[in-house]
Design a protein around this motif. Structure first.
Motif, PDB file in Angstrom:
ATOM      1  N   THR A  66      -3.908  24.008  21.478  1.00  0.00           N
ATOM      2  CA  THR A  66      -3.069  25.145  21.833  1.00  0.00           C
ATOM      3  C   THR A  66      -1.646  24.631  21.933  1.00  0.00           C
ATOM      4  OG1 THR A  66      -3.245  24.742  24.205  1.00  0.00           O
ATOM      5  CG2 THR A  66      -4.953  26.161  23.202  1.00  0.00           C
ATOM      6  N   LEU A  67      -0.706  25.531  22.074  1.00  0.00           N
ATOM      7  CA  LEU A  67       0.672  25.102  22.260  1.00  0.00           C
ATOM      8  C   LEU A  67       0.788  24.208  23.493  1.00  0.00           C
ATOM      9  CD1 LEU A  67       3.686  25.081  21.649  1.00  0.00           C
ATOM     10  CD2 LEU A  67       3.863  27.282  22.857  1.00  0.00           C
ATOM     11  N   ALA A  68       0.113  24.571  24.562  1.00  0.00           N
ATOM     12  CA  ALA A  68       0.195  23.789  25.801  1.00  0.00           C
ATOM     13  C   ALA A  68      -0.344  22.373  25.606  1.00  0.00           C
ATOM     14  CB  ALA A  68      -0.554  24.497  26.924  1.00  0.00           C
ATOM     15  N   THR A  69      -1.481  22.227  24.920  1.00  0.00           N
ATOM     16  CA  THR A  69      -2.024  20.879  24.721  1.00  0.00           C
ATOM     17  C   THR A  69      -1.156  20.081  23.756  1.00  0.00           C
ATOM     18  OG1 THR A  69      -3.581  21.661  23.024  1.00  0.00           O
ATOM     19  CG2 THR A  69      -4.409  21.487  25.297  1.00  0.00           C
ATOM     20  N   PHE A  70      -0.580  20.764  22.780  1.00  0.00           N
ATOM     21  CA  PHE A  70       0.312  20.092  21.839  1.00  0.00           C
ATOM     22  C   PHE A  70       1.541  19.549  22.558  1.00  0.00           C
ATOM     23  CE2 PHE A  70       3.943  20.323  18.861  1.00  0.00           C
ATOM     24  CZ  PHE A  70       3.501  19.442  17.888  1.00  0.00           C
ATOM     25  N   VAL A  71       2.198  20.403  23.314  1.00  0.00           N
ATOM     26  CA  VAL A  71       3.415  20.007  24.025  1.00  0.00           C
ATOM     27  C   VAL A  71       3.151  18.859  24.995  1.00  0.00           C
ATOM     28  CG1 VAL A  71       5.139  20.826  25.704  1.00  0.00           C
ATOM     29  CG2 VAL A  71       4.542  22.235  23.719  1.00  0.00           C
ATOM     30  N   ASP A  78       1.006  16.478  24.601  1.00  0.00           N
ATOM     31  CA  ASP A  78       0.571  15.279  23.883  1.00  0.00           C
ATOM     32  C   ASP A  78       1.733  14.722  23.060  1.00  0.00           C
ATOM     33  OD1 ASP A  78      -0.610  13.340  22.292  1.00  0.00           O
ATOM     34  OD2 ASP A  78      -2.339  14.581  21.770  1.00  0.00           O
ATOM     35  N   GLU A  79       2.524  13.879  23.695  1.00  0.00           N
ATOM     36  CA  GLU A  79       3.737  13.365  23.067  1.00  0.00           C
ATOM     37  C   GLU A  79       3.462  12.622  21.758  1.00  0.00           C
ATOM     38  OE1 GLU A  79       6.598  10.309  24.893  1.00  0.00           O
ATOM     39  OE2 GLU A  79       7.440  12.293  25.361  1.00  0.00           O
ATOM     40  N   ARG A  80       2.396  11.870  21.693  1.00  0.00           N
ATOM     41  CA  ARG A  80       2.071  11.151  20.445  1.00  0.00           C
ATOM     42  C   ARG A  80       1.881  12.114  19.288  1.00  0.00           C
ATOM     43  NH1 ARG A  80      -2.398   6.615  21.902  1.00  0.00           N
ATOM     44  NH2 ARG A  80      -1.037   5.447  23.279  1.00  0.00           N
ATOM     45  N   THR A  81       1.144  13.173  19.552  1.00  0.00           N
ATOM     46  CA  THR A  81       0.900  14.145  18.492  1.00  0.00           C
ATOM     47  C   THR A  81       2.193  14.839  18.097  1.00  0.00           C
ATOM     48  OG1 THR A  81      -1.370  14.450  19.197  1.00  0.00           O
ATOM     49  CG2 THR A  81      -0.438  16.178  17.829  1.00  0.00           C
ATOM     50  N   VAL A  82       3.014  15.188  19.073  1.00  0.00           N
ATOM     51  CA  VAL A  82       4.295  15.834  18.769  1.00  0.00           C
ATOM     52  C   VAL A  82       5.115  14.946  17.838  1.00  0.00           C
ATOM     53  CG1 VAL A  82       6.510  16.603  19.722  1.00  0.00           C
ATOM     54  CG2 VAL A  82       4.375  17.203  20.892  1.00  0.00           C
ATOM     55  N   ILE A 119      15.326  20.715  18.529  1.00  0.00           N
ATOM     56  CA  ILE A 119      14.203  21.460  17.961  1.00  0.00           C
ATOM     57  C   ILE A 119      13.108  21.584  19.019  1.00  0.00           C
ATOM     58  CG2 ILE A 119      12.479  21.570  16.130  1.00  0.00           C
ATOM     59  CD1 ILE A 119      14.392  19.818  14.443  1.00  0.00           C
ATOM     60  N   ALA A 120      12.832  22.807  19.382  1.00  0.00           N
ATOM     61  CA  ALA A 120      11.833  23.068  20.424  1.00  0.00           C
ATOM     62  C   ALA A 120      10.433  22.724  19.917  1.00  0.00           C
ATOM     63  CB  ALA A 120      11.897  24.525  20.853  1.00  0.00           C
ATOM     64  N   ARG A 121       9.626  22.242  20.814  1.00  0.00           N
ATOM     65  CA  ARG A 121       8.269  21.835  20.439  1.00  0.00           C
ATOM     66  C   ARG A 121       7.410  23.010  19.995  1.00  0.00           C
ATOM     67  NH1 ARG A 121       6.819  16.632  24.229  1.00  0.00           N
ATOM     68  NH2 ARG A 121       8.456  15.351  23.310  1.00  0.00           N
ATOM     69  N   ASP A 122       7.703  24.209  20.486  1.00  0.00           N
ATOM     70  CA  ASP A 122       6.938  25.361  20.022  1.00  0.00           C
ATOM     71  C   ASP A 122       7.246  25.661  18.553  1.00  0.00           C
ATOM     72  OD1 ASP A 122       9.522  26.262  20.909  1.00  0.00           O
ATOM     73  OD2 ASP A 122       8.770  28.323  20.954  1.00  0.00           O
ATOM     74  N   VAL A 123       8.459  25.363  18.117  1.00  0.00           N
ATOM     75  CA  VAL A 123       8.814  25.535  16.709  1.00  0.00           C
ATOM     76  C   VAL A 123       8.020  24.545  15.857  1.00  0.00           C
ATOM     77  CG1 VAL A 123      10.698  25.297  15.019  1.00  0.00           C
ATOM     78  CG2 VAL A 123      11.106  26.459  17.209  1.00  0.00           C
ATOM     79  N   ILE A 124       7.938  23.300  16.313  1.00  0.00           N
ATOM     80  CA  ILE A 124       7.159  22.285  15.598  1.00  0.00           C
ATOM     81  C   ILE A 124       5.691  22.709  15.516  1.00  0.00           C
ATOM     82  CG2 ILE A 124       6.372  19.868  15.637  1.00  0.00           C
ATOM     83  CD1 ILE A 124       9.343  20.153  14.998  1.00  0.00           C
TER      84      ILE A 124
END
Length: 117
Positions: free
Chosen positions: A32-37, A39-43, A91-96
């Motif tokens: 989800t967006l929350a788990t993505f944000v 997880d810095e490695r994944t970002v 660049i916002a992480r939600d955009v990524i």
């Protein structure tokens, strides 16, 4: 122009786009967006792979890039690549995440179709 008339360089860049898209999709699968944000490695991995995809787009000649079709805005991809390199802090992480989960599958499919023509 068909895939059989593509330059070796373009063929290689299209394969890079498919491979990097597959990596991104594997990284964000089930997130989800929350788990993505969170997880810095994944970002950072996804940001880097997006940068690689945009660089591949830059290296494809405009006439050959047209094979990606109208749904893949190559000029916008190139511009976003510049943002990733120079304005990365803005660049916002939600955009990524949206790019990874919505746009990357479209780019991957277009690159695959271009290779199959």
């Amino acid at each position: 122009m068909t895939a059989s008339t593509l330059s070796d360089r373009t063929r290689s860049r299209l394969r890079d786009m498919v491979d990097d898209a597959d990596r991104i999709l594997g990284f964000v699968d089930g997130m989800t967006l929350a788990t993505f944000v969170a997880d810095e490695r994944t970002v950072f991995a996804v940001e880097r792979l997006l940068q690689r995809i945009t660089e591949a787009a830059v290296q494809i000649a405009p006439a050959e890039a047209a094979l990606l079709g109208p749904d893949v805005p190559v000029a916008k991809m190139r511009a976003f690549g510049n943002r990733l390199r120079h304005e990365y802090r803005d660049i916002a992480r939600d955009v990524i995440f949206d790019l990874a989960s919505i746009e990357v599958p479209l780019i991957r499919a277009a690159a695959e179709r271009a290779l199959e023509r």
